[in-house]
Design an enzyme around this catalytic site. Structure first.
Site, PDB file in Angstrom:
ATOM      1  N   TYR A 118     -67.698  -0.210  20.623  1.00 29.94           N
ATOM      2  CA  TYR A 118     -67.968  -0.239  22.055  1.00 29.94           C
ATOM      3  C   TYR A 118     -66.897   0.536  22.820  1.00 29.94           C
ATOM      4  CZ  TYR A 118     -68.054  -2.058  26.823  1.00 29.94           C
ATOM      5  OH  TYR A 118     -68.064  -2.166  28.184  1.00 29.94           O
ATOM      6  N   LEU A 175     -81.065   5.489  29.526  1.00 26.43           N
ATOM      7  CA  LEU A 175     -80.004   6.437  29.182  1.00 26.43           C
ATOM      8  C   LEU A 175     -80.073   6.894  27.730  1.00 26.43           C
ATOM      9  CD1 LEU A 175     -78.954   5.558  31.968  1.00 26.43           C
ATOM     10  CD2 LEU A 175     -76.640   5.647  31.026  1.00 26.43           C
ATOM     11  N   TYR A 183     -74.392   0.208  27.378  1.00 25.15           N
ATOM     12  CA  TYR A 183     -74.611  -0.652  26.219  1.00 25.15           C
ATOM     13  C   TYR A 183     -73.408  -1.580  26.181  1.00 25.15           C
ATOM     14  CZ  TYR A 183     -75.609  -1.956  21.333  1.00 25.15           C
ATOM     15  OH  TYR A 183     -75.903  -2.632  20.181  1.00 25.15           O
ATOM     16  N   THR A 184     -73.608  -2.863  26.465  1.00 21.69           N
ATOM     17  CA  THR A 184     -72.486  -3.784  26.630  1.00 21.69           C
ATOM     18  C   THR A 184     -72.398  -4.871  25.561  1.00 21.69           C
ATOM     19  OG1 THR A 184     -73.809  -5.150  28.130  1.00 21.69           O
ATOM     20  CG2 THR A 184     -72.406  -3.451  29.133  1.00 21.69           C
ATOM     21  N   TRP A 206     -63.269  -7.600  32.367  1.00 15.56           N
ATOM     22  CA  TRP A 206     -63.646  -9.013  32.407  1.00 15.56           C
ATOM     23  C   TRP A 206     -64.576  -9.301  33.595  1.00 15.56           C
ATOM     24  CZ3 TRP A 206     -59.110 -12.739  30.799  1.00 15.56           C
ATOM     25  CH2 TRP A 206     -58.550 -12.294  29.597  1.00 15.56           C
ATOM     26  N   LYS A 256     -67.402   4.041  24.991  1.00 18.50           N
ATOM     27  CA  LYS A 256     -67.078   4.123  26.417  1.00 18.50           C
ATOM     28  C   LYS A 256     -66.036   5.213  26.674  1.00 18.50           C
ATOM     29  CE  LYS A 256     -68.369   1.957  29.395  1.00 18.50           C
ATOM     30  NZ  LYS A 256     -69.511   2.238  30.323  1.00 18.50           N
TER      31      LYS A 256
END
Length: 312
Positions: free
Chosen positions: A134, A46, A70-71, A159, A138
């Site tokens: 982050y 991506l 991207y976490t 979660w 998002k």
């Protein structure tokens, strides 16, 4: 307008991020619906928009399910450009390609788009206010998708855990076998949600309302999808150990050996929302979905987590 398929021709479903927690489960849950093309980062990166566009155009899917992201929440604080490229820009490009193809796009977002200061559960109409890079990235991605001309389903969850990949439940189980005492944050609240639940609900919605339903009437837009109920990280860790003990795991740390701490006692580069609870009434009522309790999801995956423990 959704393009018409030849009668009896199964749809092609493109899944990005197939090695992630949700992507891994999607390969299973979507398989009965049609031809699934599940790609990892090497095959569909991506961060490389040209490559990504080429992949989508070559496959020409009927449905795109974007589980890539991207976490690395803390790493993103010093890597904002890449986080925004993957989480913010790429989803909008996928939406553009979906619109050209007349394809459906499913995109996953997060509770981190909120600042966590609300008393109750966040609804889809609450104003986002992310407090981390982050979360900001998002939010940019979901905004790009919702502003596009594509038929799209944006799903916020929270979660996430599962048998595949790294997650809190897996970490607590491992530490409970290694240490006699654990210290876990008790002032952040949310709903632990299994990746399998997210994938199964996605498949159910797509099958009932897009593949076999009236696609022109598909209720696209933004939805929250989490397991029912809520807890905090401390109580969640205790439940992991309780269920593991019930299943015969030899633990060094009993549930009572998990010490509650506050977020300030465990500082991290990225701030976390104190309240990550998401209201799911819109999704349940719109699609006729029943969402099980978070403990049930943990119980379902626990044998798989136990099987992955190192053998003594």
């Amino acid at each position: 307008m959704p393009r018409e398929r030849k009668h009896g021709t199964p749809p092609t479903l493109l899944v990005t991020g197939c090695n992630g927690q949700i992507g891994f489960e999607l390969s299973r849950s979507l398989a009965p619906l049609g031809r699934v093309v599940a790609l990892d980062r090497a095959a569909c990166n991506l961060a490389d928009l040209d490559q990504m566009r080429g992949v989508v155009r070559d496959i020409a899917p009927d449905i795109i399910v974007n589980a890539a992201a991207y976490t690395a929440v803390d790493k993103a604080e010093g890597d904002a450009e890449l986080a925004f490229a993957i989480n913010g820009i790429a989803p909008g490009v996928l939406a553009e390609e979906a619109s050209v193809l007349g394809a459906m796009l499913v995109h996953y977002s997060t509770d981190y788009v909120f600042d966590g200061t609300k008393d109750g559960a966040y609804t889809e109409t609450d104003t986002p206010d992310p407090i981390s890079v982050y979360g900001q990235s998002k939010l940019a991605g979901e905004a790009a998708v919702l502003a596009s001309e594509a038929r799209a389903l944006v799903v916020r969850t929270s979660w996430v855990f599962g048998s595949h990949g790294n997650n809190f439940a897996k970490t607590m189980l491992k530490l409970g076998c290694e240490r006699e005492r654990l210290r876990v944050v008790a002032d952040q609240f949310g709903a632990p949600t299994s990746a399998a639940l997210v994938a199964d609900v996605t498949a159910q919605i797509l099958a009932r309302h897009w593949i076999f339903g009236d696609r022109t009437e598909f209720p696209d837009g933004l939805y929250h999808l989490t397991a029912s109920g809520a807890t905090n990280w401390h109580a969640y860790a205790q439940e992991v150990l309780r269920q593991a003990g019930t299943l015969g795991v030899s633990l060094k740390a009993a549930p009572t050996c998990v010490e509650p701490i506050v977020s300030a006692d465990y500082p991290l580069p990225a701030r976390r929302p104190a309240n990550s609870r998401l209201a799911t009434a819109k999704l349940c009522q719109t699609f006729g979905i029943h969402l099980p309790a978070w403990r049930d999801g943990l119980h379902s995956v626990m044998p798989q987590l136990i099987a992955q423990l190192p053998r003594s």
